[in-house]
Structures are given as C-alpha cells and as structure tokens.
Design a protein around this motif. Structure first.
Motif, PDB file in Angstrom:
ATOM      1  N   ALA A  17      68.047  23.979  24.120  1.00 28.77           N
ATOM      2  CA  ALA A  17      67.907  22.719  23.368  1.00 28.77           C
ATOM      3  C   ALA A  17      67.699  23.000  21.882  1.00 28.77           C
ATOM      4  N   LEU A  18      66.895  24.009  21.607  1.00 23.28           N
ATOM      5  CA  LEU A  18      66.565  24.340  20.210  1.00 23.28           C
ATOM      6  C   LEU A  18      67.807  24.878  19.482  1.00 23.28           C
ATOM      7  N   VAL A  19      68.497  25.808  20.115  1.00 21.96           N
ATOM      8  CA  VAL A  19      69.661  26.437  19.467  1.00 21.96           C
ATOM      9  C   VAL A  19      70.802  25.422  19.301  1.00 21.96           C
ATOM     10  N   GLN A  20      70.941  24.565  20.288  1.00 15.08           N
ATOM     11  CA  GLN A  20      71.991  23.538  20.186  1.00 15.08           C
ATOM     12  C   GLN A  20      71.720  22.625  18.983  1.00 15.08           C
ATOM     13  N   TRP A  21      70.499  22.218  18.830  1.00 16.68           N
ATOM     14  CA  TRP A  21      70.114  21.389  17.669  1.00 16.68           C
ATOM     15  C   TRP A  21      70.423  22.137  16.372  1.00 16.68           C
ATOM     16  N   PHE A  22      70.099  23.416  16.355  1.00 16.18           N
ATOM     17  CA  PHE A  22      70.310  24.219  15.146  1.00 16.18           C
ATOM     18  C   PHE A  22      71.800  24.312  14.807  1.00 16.18           C
ATOM     19  N   ALA A 122      56.884  50.835   8.859  1.00 15.89           N
ATOM     20  CA  ALA A 122      56.425  51.943   8.005  1.00 15.89           C
ATOM     21  C   ALA A 122      56.893  51.775   6.559  1.00 15.89           C
ATOM     22  N   LEU A 123      57.783  50.810   6.280  1.00 16.35           N
ATOM     23  CA  LEU A 123      58.286  50.616   4.909  1.00 16.35           C
ATOM     24  C   LEU A 123      57.254  49.833   4.083  1.00 16.35           C
ATOM     25  N   PRO A 124      57.173  50.136   2.768  1.00 12.75           N
ATOM     26  CA  PRO A 124      56.143  49.488   1.933  1.00 12.75           C
ATOM     27  C   PRO A 124      56.262  47.961   1.935  1.00 12.75           C
ATOM     28  N   GLY A 125      55.156  47.299   2.189  1.00 10.55           N
ATOM     29  CA  GLY A 125      55.107  45.833   2.086  1.00 10.55           C
ATOM     30  C   GLY A 125      55.774  45.087   3.224  1.00 10.55           C
ATOM     31  N   ILE A 126      56.236  45.813   4.250  1.00  9.85           N
ATOM     32  CA  ILE A 126      56.906  45.120   5.358  1.00  9.85           C
ATOM     33  C   ILE A 126      55.933  44.966   6.526  1.00  9.85           C
ATOM     34  N   GLY A 127      55.622  43.733   6.854  1.00 11.01           N
ATOM     35  CA  GLY A 127      54.728  43.445   7.970  1.00 11.01           C
ATOM     36  C   GLY A 127      55.543  42.992   9.173  1.00 11.01           C
ATOM     37  N   ARG A 128      54.823  42.505  10.166  1.00 12.00           N
ATOM     38  CA  ARG A 128      55.485  42.172  11.423  1.00 12.00           C
ATOM     39  C   ARG A 128      56.494  41.034  11.249  1.00 12.00           C
ATOM     40  N   TYR A 129      56.161  40.047  10.418  1.00  9.61           N
ATOM     41  CA  TYR A 129      57.093  38.937  10.223  1.00  9.61           C
ATOM     42  C   TYR A 129      58.415  39.438   9.605  1.00  9.61           C
ATOM     43  N   THR A 130      58.295  40.179   8.495  1.00  6.11           N
ATOM     44  CA  THR A 130      59.504  40.627   7.781  1.00  6.11           C
ATOM     45  C   THR A 130      60.330  41.564   8.668  1.00  6.11           C
ATOM     46  N   ALA A 131      59.641  42.443   9.402  1.00  9.30           N
ATOM     47  CA  ALA A 131      60.368  43.349  10.307  1.00  9.30           C
ATOM     48  C   ALA A 131      61.132  42.528  11.347  1.00  9.30           C
ATOM     49  N   GLY A 132      60.473  41.506  11.894  1.00  6.86           N
ATOM     50  CA  GLY A 132      61.128  40.640  12.889  1.00  6.86           C
ATOM     51  C   GLY A 132      62.320  39.909  12.290  1.00  6.86           C
ATOM     52  N   ALA A 133      62.177  39.485  11.035  1.00  4.31           N
ATOM     53  CA  ALA A 133      63.274  38.769  10.378  1.00  4.31           C
ATOM     54  C   ALA A 133      64.473  39.694  10.187  1.00  4.31           C
ATOM     55  N   VAL A 134      64.228  40.926   9.712  1.00  2.89           N
ATOM     56  CA  VAL A 134      65.338  41.861   9.503  1.00  2.89           C
ATOM     57  C   VAL A 134      65.990  42.199  10.850  1.00  2.89           C
ATOM     58  N   MET A 135      65.157  42.492  11.858  1.00  5.10           N
ATOM     59  CA  MET A 135      65.724  42.860  13.166  1.00  5.10           C
ATOM     60  C   MET A 135      66.562  41.729  13.755  1.00  5.10           C
ATOM     61  N   SER A 136      66.054  40.500  13.688  1.00 11.11           N
ATOM     62  CA  SER A 136      66.795  39.411  14.334  1.00 11.11           C
ATOM     63  C   SER A 136      67.930  38.877  13.464  1.00 11.11           C
ATOM     64  N   PHE A 137      67.684  38.648  12.172  1.00 10.35           N
ATOM     65  CA  PHE A 137      68.726  38.039  11.331  1.00 10.35           C
ATOM     66  C   PHE A 137      69.837  39.034  10.979  1.00 10.35           C
ATOM     67  N   ALA A 138      69.472  40.292  10.754  1.00 11.77           N
ATOM     68  CA  ALA A 138      70.512  41.251  10.367  1.00 11.77           C
ATOM     69  C   ALA A 138      71.140  41.910  11.600  1.00 11.77           C
ATOM     70  N   LEU A 181      61.042  34.167  23.512  1.00  9.55           N
ATOM     71  CA  LEU A 181      62.228  34.772  22.885  1.00  9.55           C
ATOM     72  C   LEU A 181      63.394  34.938  23.869  1.00  9.55           C
ATOM     73  N   PRO A 182      64.605  34.553  23.460  1.00 11.80           N
ATOM     74  CA  PRO A 182      65.764  34.805  24.332  1.00 11.80           C
ATOM     75  C   PRO A 182      66.200  36.266  24.229  1.00 11.80           C
ATOM     76  N   THR A 183      67.087  36.683  25.088  1.00  8.47           N
ATOM     77  CA  THR A 183      67.596  38.057  25.003  1.00  8.47           C
ATOM     78  C   THR A 183      68.893  38.086  24.188  1.00  8.47           C
ATOM     79  N   GLN A 184      69.515  36.914  24.033  1.00  6.92           N
ATOM     80  CA  GLN A 184      70.778  36.873  23.279  1.00  6.92           C
ATOM     81  C   GLN A 184      70.696  35.880  22.126  1.00  6.92           C
ATOM     82  N   ASP A 185      71.535  36.081  21.152  1.00  5.43           N
ATOM     83  CA  ASP A 185      71.610  35.215  19.967  1.00  5.43           C
ATOM     84  C   ASP A 185      70.229  34.899  19.391  1.00  5.43           C
ATOM     85  N   VAL A 186      69.463  35.978  19.224  1.00  6.56           N
ATOM     86  CA  VAL A 186      68.110  35.833  18.669  1.00  6.56           C
ATOM     87  C   VAL A 186      68.204  35.347  17.218  1.00  6.56           C
ATOM     88  N   ARG A 187      69.291  35.720  16.559  1.00 10.07           N
ATOM     89  CA  ARG A 187      69.486  35.291  15.166  1.00 10.07           C
ATOM     90  C   ARG A 187      69.407  33.765  15.079  1.00 10.07           C
TER      91      ARG A 187
END
Ligand code: SF4
Length: 340
Positions: A17-22, A122-138, A181-187
C-alpha cells in the motif's frame, strides 16, 4: 470498531500500500533520479537539519554537484571551496566530514564506495541513518532507516508513548523499521516511508484521511505524537563585532572553534575603539538566540592573530557563516530607497 491489523504481522500488505502510493504520488527530487552513492550521500548530508526547500530552491545541491561531481574531486578540493559551497546550510562539520569521507574512500577503498553497514559506519560523520540511506537509495540493499519523518510515522503507526529521542525510544523505532522492511525494492519503500512523514503524517495534525497506511495505524490521537524530551531552554547571547575598512579592504577573522573552523567572520570588538552602530539583528544557532551588532571601527586597527585584510570585491570567495554574510551585505550594499 474492530482492532486494526498490526503493520508488522501484515507487513506485505502494508509495504504494498505504501509503495503503491509512492509510485503515484512521490516527488521527483534530483537525488531520486540517481543511484550514484556519492550523490545520495551529498543529498543526505545536506538534508540533515536543513529543509528541502533550502537545498533545492537555493541551489545548494546542484551547485555542489556541478563543482564537485564525484568522490575524487571532493577529496582533492581546497577546504575553502567545500565550505563556500556549503555556505547557508550551517553545521559546517557535515561538509568537513563529507570531504574526510571522500578522502577515506580514495585512500582506503581505492575510490570505490563501500556497500556494507560496518564499512559505511566507519566513515567520518556517517551514522546509522545515513548508512541506511546510502545502502537503500544507492544500492537497493535491505537497510532500515529512521529519520525525524520516519520516527513520527512509526510512533503514530504503533501508538508509541515513549520519547522518540530517548535511547529506549530509538531502539524500539529501529526495531520496528527493521521489522517492516521489505526484501525487494527497498529504495522505493524507504523513500515512501520518508515521504509519508513529509507530506501526510506531518507534525501537528496529520492528513489521515489521505493516508495509504491508515488501515494499520494504531494511533488514537495522532496529533499528540510523537513524544519528545523537553527542549533545552533558549540562551540569549550578545555578539559585538567590528566593521573595519581600509583601502578597499575589510578586516576579517578566521574561526578556529570546532563548529565554524575555517570560516571567516567580522572580528570581535574586544577592547578596540568603536564608532557608530551600523547594523543590528538576530540569529539562532542550536539553542542560542544571538543579538548581533556591527560597529564601525573608530580607527584603523592592527590585524591580530587569525585576522586578515580581505579585498572587499573578493568577499564572495571567502566562506562566511550566513548571518554574517547577510549583515555584512546590508552594511556594504545598503538598498538605495531614495527614489521611494
Ligand atoms: S493514519 Fe494518520 S497518523 Fe497514522 S500513519 Fe497515516 S497520517 Fe500518520
């Protein structure tokens, strides 16, 4: 009214439902058109503590990507350029960390962006949110993320009555984010969750009647959620600075403090002689409410440690905190209203 289904137990229908709306309603931001991890990281770092309008409409993101289009160009850039491109976004340590991250990626990862959570953290200034964003969006990898918008959505969805900025609150939110979290189309899914918080599940009164995940929402009084720790009281601060001009140059001081290191601003008055008051105004930084006053120098001062005479026509090249830039522009280029 029958109890609403639990979003985690019913997560496939919730995700759908959420992804369809998006897919129907999602906004087309420039960083959503790319899967370049560098571009994703830049946008995420810029959007922390800053509004979307600031990053988009004032052109910070596009200017940055034009000047520093990849990790290698950022790693090699002079710090003054990095700070200038960041000017107006505040929290300059984010810009410095972004550059340090680029340097680590070049030096330790041979220019290739890491994809695992431990390596990203381990990268400077990268916390859990930013790491999650890079992993899922990129990389479209199944990584949860919780920012302010997602925290608000989850707190309401689960009718959560613990402060979301407490360690217990944070632990629980991340657990829910992971459980949903889904296993597919996490982006798409993570973008959708964030956008739901930006567009419908907004602070104050949310637009529940338009909400795609309403069938799973447990909140009985959503406008009272999320709960947060009380804010720090506002502290009033006075800042008196000197406008000293001589032979087409102006005296500036280079900041050495942690927050604004490398930025240039007008020097403090200290015990130097001042003339008339040229400008006064206010700005807010964290919980400080600052009264800023610009005074004309009564005589040409001698430059002290960390101070330099800067050519006035080249001022734009010197990175400066935006409250100082605005105040200085008002003094150096007053609007001519003689015709009005
Ligand atoms: S139904 Fe309302 S409170 Fe619940 S998630 Fe949707 S917008 Fe937020």
């Amino acid at each position: 009214m029958p109890a609403r289904p639990d979003a985690i137990a019913d997560r496939h229908a919730f995700q759908q439902a959420l992804v369809q709306w998006f897919h129907q309603e999602g906004k087309d931001y420039p960083w959503r058109r790319t899967t370049d991890p560098y571009a994703v990281l830049v946008s995420e770092m810029m959007l922390q503590q800053t509004t979307l309008a600031m990053v988009l409409e004032r052109g910070h993101y596009s200017r940055w990507m034009q000047s520093l289009p990849d990790v290698a160009s950022l790693a090699a850039a002079p710090e003054s350029l990095v700070l200038s491109l960041w000017e107006g976004l505040g929290y300059y340590n984010r810009a410095r960390n972004l550059q340090k991250t680029a340097q680590v990626i070049i030096d330790r990862h041979h220019g290739v962006f890491p994809t695992s959570l431990p390596e990203l953290l381990a990268l400077p200034g990268i916390g859990r949110y930013t790491a999650g964003a890079v992993m899922s969006f990129a990389f479209n990898l199944p990584a949860p993320l919780v920012d302010g918008n997602v925290a608000r959505v989850l707190a309401r969805l689960m009718d959560f009555h613990i402060e979301i900025d407490s360690p217990t609150g944070q632990r629980q939110l991340w657990k829910w984010a992971e459980g949903l979290l889904p296993t597919q189309d996490v982006r798409s899914y993570n973008s959708a969750l964030m956008e739901l918080g930006q567009r419908l599940c907004t602070p104050g009164t949310p637009s529940c009647l338009l909400c795609p995940v309403r069938p799973w929402c447990q909140a009985t009084h959503p406008s009272t959620l999320p709960l947060k720790k009380p804010r720090r009281p506002v502290v009033a601060v006075e800042e008196d600075v000197l406008v000293a001009r001589h032979n087409g140059k102006i005296l500036l001081h280079q900041e050495q403090g942690k927050r604004r290191r490398g930025l240039w601003k007008l020097p403090a008055v200290h015990d130097r002689k001042i003339g008339s008051l040229l400008w006064s105004g206010h700005y807010t930084i964290t919980h400080h409410h600052v009264s800023l006053r610009l005074h004309a120098a009564a005589e040409t001062p001698v430059a002290q440690t960390d101070e330099s005479w800067i050519v006035e026509t080249e001022l734009a090249d010197w990175p400066m905190p935006s409250p100082f830039r605005r105040a200085l522009n008002a003094v150096l280029h007053p609007v001519d209203d003689s015709n009005h």
